[in-house]
Write an enzyme that holds these catalytic residues in place. Structure first.
Site, mmCIF file in Angstrom:
data_model
loop_
_atom_site.group_PDB
_atom_site.id
_atom_site.type_symbol
_atom_site.label_atom_id
_atom_site.label_comp_id
_atom_site.label_asym_id
_atom_site.label_seq_id
_atom_site.Cartn_x
_atom_site.Cartn_y
_atom_site.Cartn_z
ATOM 1 N N HIS A 20 31.518 35.846 39.067
ATOM 2 C CA HIS A 20 31.770 36.539 37.799
ATOM 3 C C HIS A 20 30.635 36.195 36.846
ATOM 4 O O HIS A 20 30.090 35.091 36.904
ATOM 5 C CB HIS A 20 33.123 36.097 37.226
ATOM 6 N N GLU A 63 29.978 44.956 37.068
ATOM 7 C CA GLU A 63 30.408 44.694 35.693
ATOM 8 C C GLU A 63 29.197 44.423 34.797
ATOM 9 O O GLU A 63 28.658 43.312 34.812
ATOM 10 C CB GLU A 63 31.309 43.447 35.633
HETATM 11 O O1 G3P Z 1 36.748 40.292 35.155
HETATM 12 C C1 G3P Z 1 37.035 41.319 34.281
HETATM 13 C C2 G3P Z 1 36.088 41.406 33.187
HETATM 14 O O2 G3P Z 1 35.004 40.616 33.102
HETATM 15 C C3 G3P Z 1 36.173 42.533 32.260
HETATM 16 O O3 G3P Z 1 36.716 42.001 31.100
HETATM 17 O O4 G3P Z 1 37.910 42.091 29.001
HETATM 18 O O5 G3P Z 1 36.111 43.753 29.478
HETATM 19 O O6 G3P Z 1 38.274 43.883 30.712
HETATM 20 P P1 G3P Z 1 37.280 42.999 30.006
#
Ligand code: G3P
Length: 229
Positions: free
Chosen positions: A94, A142
């Protein structure tokens, strides 16, 4: 074990998801998922893995695991340990807990050795491509700059999702592609899936919601109204 399309809710280290509050949140999420028949998994804080896993029937993931084997190591988290605790797999790499690519490779290998699922996070499509060659079960793209902003990757940077899907499938068709960062509504989820993602990874929109039940219902509805269902 993790059916797609899937929603993975990462509990992170938010105070709303600690200890008994994490168990309550997991129960709320599980009851909506089971009622609606949608695949949802939760990733509680590691010390809460066991108590959450004994309280819900939906699959539980760890947030991180170290690529070590049992022995004299202090303060590390082993794949064997999370398995004993009831997890079916783990997130790794992550952007809030980044690893070197060599460690990612070892992590995938160690998880596989003990029969656990790997969900490897990657900051952009190119990193997704490198990770895909290591044969994980899932890759989750992400963009770090959108995490926690409420600005959904699927809406703000749809090209990141489509490119990640294209590059990963070009390397290894078996690897499933998720996307995350800012995913907040059912519409964000539906858009992500319609772009080719096989699910989403999200956190704050559910964990920090004033009404987590309403939030997860909306998210799950996004899966139900997407093209993949
Ligand atoms: O692991 C999920 C993440 O990093 C996204 O976070 O709060 O933007 O949904 P969020």
């Amino acid at each position: 074990m993790l059916q797609t399309p899937i929603v993975i809710v990462n509990f992170k280290t938010y105070s709303e998801s600690m200890g008994e509050r994490g168990v309550g949140l997991a129960r709320t999420i599980a009851s909506v998922a089971e009622r609606e028949g949608v695949s949802v998994s939760v990733a509680p804080q590691n010390p809460d893995l066991h108590r959450v896993a004994t309280q819900v029937r939906i699959p539980v993931l760890a947030q991180h695991v170290d690529p070590l084997t049992p022995g004299a190591h202090t303060g590390w988290i082993l794949p064997e340990t999370i398995k004993e605790a009831g997890a079916v797999g783990s997130l790794i790499n992550h952007s809030e807990h980044p690893l070197e690519i060599k460690e990612v490779e070892m992590g995938i290998k160690r998880l596989k050795e003990v029969g656990l699922i790997s969900v490897v996070c990657a900051k952009d499509p190119e990193v997704c491509k490198s990770v895909a060659s290591l044969d994980p079960d899932f890759v989750a793209v992400e963009p770090p700059e959108l995490i926690g902003t409420g600005r959904a990757v699927s809406k703000v940077k749809p090209e990141v999702v489509t490119e990640a899907v294209e590059l990963v499938k070009g390397v290894n068709r078996k690897v499933k592609v998720l996307c995350g960062a800012g995913i907040s509504t059912g519409e964000d989820v539906r858009t992500a899936i319609n772009l080719g993602a096989e699910g989403v990874l999200l956190a704050s929109s559910v964990v920090k919601a004033r009404d987590p039940e309403a939030a997860i219902k909306d998210i799950v509805n996004g899966v139900l109204t997407s093209r993949r269902v």
